[in-house]
Design an enzyme around this catalytic site. Structure first.
Site, mmCIF file in Angstrom:
data_model
loop_
_atom_site.group_PDB
_atom_site.id
_atom_site.type_symbol
_atom_site.label_atom_id
_atom_site.label_comp_id
_atom_site.label_asym_id
_atom_site.label_seq_id
_atom_site.Cartn_x
_atom_site.Cartn_y
_atom_site.Cartn_z
ATOM 1 N N ARG A 53 0.976 -1.173 0.046
ATOM 2 C CA ARG A 53 -0.094 -0.059 -0.085
ATOM 3 C C ARG A 53 0.880 1.145 -0.003
ATOM 4 N NH1 ARG A 53 -2.148 2.359 4.374
ATOM 5 N NH2 ARG A 53 -1.908 0.607 5.576
ATOM 6 N N TYR A 111 -16.675 15.373 -16.981
ATOM 7 C CA TYR A 111 -16.879 13.846 -16.718
ATOM 8 C C TYR A 111 -18.056 13.748 -15.683
ATOM 9 C CZ TYR A 111 -16.245 8.906 -15.672
ATOM 10 O OH TYR A 111 -16.349 7.534 -15.528
ATOM 11 N N ASP A 185 -7.461 16.968 -16.587
ATOM 12 C CA ASP A 185 -7.472 15.494 -16.706
ATOM 13 C C ASP A 185 -7.141 15.234 -18.132
ATOM 14 O OD1 ASP A 185 -8.623 13.277 -17.644
ATOM 15 O OD2 ASP A 185 -10.477 13.663 -16.202
ATOM 16 N N LYS A 210 -8.829 4.180 -19.454
ATOM 17 C CA LYS A 210 -9.043 4.234 -20.766
ATOM 18 C C LYS A 210 -7.985 4.211 -21.692
ATOM 19 C CE LYS A 210 -12.759 5.529 -18.795
ATOM 20 N NZ LYS A 210 -13.140 6.983 -18.171
#
Ligand SMILES: *Cc1c(COP(=O)(O)O)cnc(C)c1O
Length: 396
Positions: A53, A111, A185, A210
């Site tokens: 982590r 978005y 973004d 994406k």
């Protein structure tokens, strides 16, 4: 025989080998040789891995590749951290730059998930968002000068699915005058087409789900920054909020990145040809595409893009909106899928999917009416895509 007695690391000690592809370090933690090593890794005196982590070799090496792509050919150094989704990349950067009482300034046309993230969890943590029109720098300047608590300008260019282009340099110049951070973004472009650091942007985020990963088989995100003084807080937020990706997803992204340029090239070529086809089709009323000869943001596109203009398009069907289902139901080759950036061509009806939660009036004001269809162009033979669209359009 003790279970743990023969491990890959023992083989590594007994003879030399070197995997050509990066292994997946699918481990939650790392061993220390000695107590001293543990102490110095934990207190930061020595670089090392302790707990996945916090950091993982597979994840870290992919992050470095993305930082290299975003700075390729530019004389700056950047760092990057992977996260487990695009949403968590946005969460990580907002949490690193803003605190209670600060204001985010952003566009009306983000978005859908980002709008909800700003309006719900981020709003509940005491960080407010002002949504406005980013096509006018004067409008932005006015809002900034009236709201001294604006800490961050959050940009998406092009907008999805209507493909408006934002003036990155104009906005960053303005934000700098007021000591405001800029985040963009860059999901729809990837660094292959657009490198926001060239225009002064402070931080870049991607949904790697994406185009960067590109095969539709992993969910992930990344934050890229250049100001070293934010490196620690960004890492700390990802670590403490548990936003880290799995090593397996990082590895899928690593594989996807290898073909980024090839995929983007092919997708851009196909997107341009499909734009021409749609522009001339009598059942198509309007096309949103950066490849339009008469594109309203053409000068900005010329200034900001290299290698191509992306592979996301949208178009409005000239028919009663109750005919939309006939179009979708007659697609045979292309598929109805609510994502973008995959290898194959996928379509979506924004009004009833990605923008379902957006008020009809606001949605239509932003150009997303019931007749709008979004297409994420893939790498297939372009004739197969066009024949499928031609057939489906004949049914509306
Ligand atoms: C998909 C997407 C996101 C969110 O990313 P996830 O990986 O789904 O969390 C953010 N911004 C844009 C532009 C996207 O397309």
């Amino acid at each position: 025989m003790e279970f743990n007695s023969l491990c890959a690391k023992d083989l590594e000690k007994s003879f030399r080998y070197s995997p050509h592809n990066m292994p997946i370090y699918q481990t939650s933690a790392f061993e220390f040789e000695t107590h001293d090593e543990s102490v110095s890794v934990f207190n930061g005196d020595q670089k090392g891995f302790s707990y996945s982590r916090y950091n993982n070799p597979t994840t870290e090496s992919v992050a470095e590749k993305i930082a290299a792509l975003e700075t390729h050919g530019i004389d700056i150094e950047a760092y990057a951290y992977l996260t487990n989704s695009g949403m968590s990349a946005i969460t990580a950067i907002v949490n690193s730059l803003c605190s209670q009482g600060d204001i985010i300034l952003t566009q009306n046309t983000l978005y859908g998930g980002t709008i909800e993230l700003f309006q719900k969890p981020i709003m509940r943590s005491g960080i407010e968002t002002i949504f406005t029109d980013f096509s006018s720098l004067e409008n932005i300047r006015k809002i900034i000068s009236e709201n001294p608590k604006i800490k961050l300008v959050y940009i998406e260019s092009p907008t999805n699915p209507t493909l408006e282009i934002v003036d990155l340099k104009g906005i960053t110049d303005l934000a700098k005058q007021y000591n405001i951070f800029t985040v963009t973004d860059n999901t729809l472009n990837t660094p292959y087409l657009l490198q926001p650091f060239k225009f002064g942007i402070d931080f870049i985020i991607h949904s790697t789900t994406k185009y960067l990963s590109g095969h539709g088989h992993s969910t992930g995100g990344v934050v890229v920054g250049k100001d070293k003084s934010f490196k620690k807080i960004l890492w700390e937020n990802i670590k403490l909020l548990g936003l880290n990706p799995s090593p397996f997803d990082s590895w899928l992204l690593y594989n996807g990145l290898k073909t980024l340029a090839l995929r983007m090239k092919e997708q851009c070529t196909n997107a341009e040809i499909i734009t021409r086809f749609l522009e001339e089709h009598q059942k198509v009323k309007r096309v949103n595409s950066l490849y339009l000869k008469s594109f309203r943001h053409a000068p900005l596109v010329q200034k900001q893009y290299k290698n191509g203009y992306g592979a996301l398009l949208s178009f409005e069907i000239a028919a009663e909106s109750n005919r939309i289902s006939h179009f979708f139901n007659n697609l045979k080759f292309c598929k109805i899928v609510p994502t973008l950036g995959d290898l194959d061509t996928i379509l979506l009806h924004p009004a009833t999917s990605s923008h379902l939660k957006v008020d009809k009036e606001i949605r239509e004001k932003n150009g997303i009416n019931d007749n709008l269809i979004r297409i994420s162009v893939g790498i297939e033979d372009v004739n197969d895509i066009i024949n499928d669209l031609k057939n489906a359009l004949s049914w509306v």
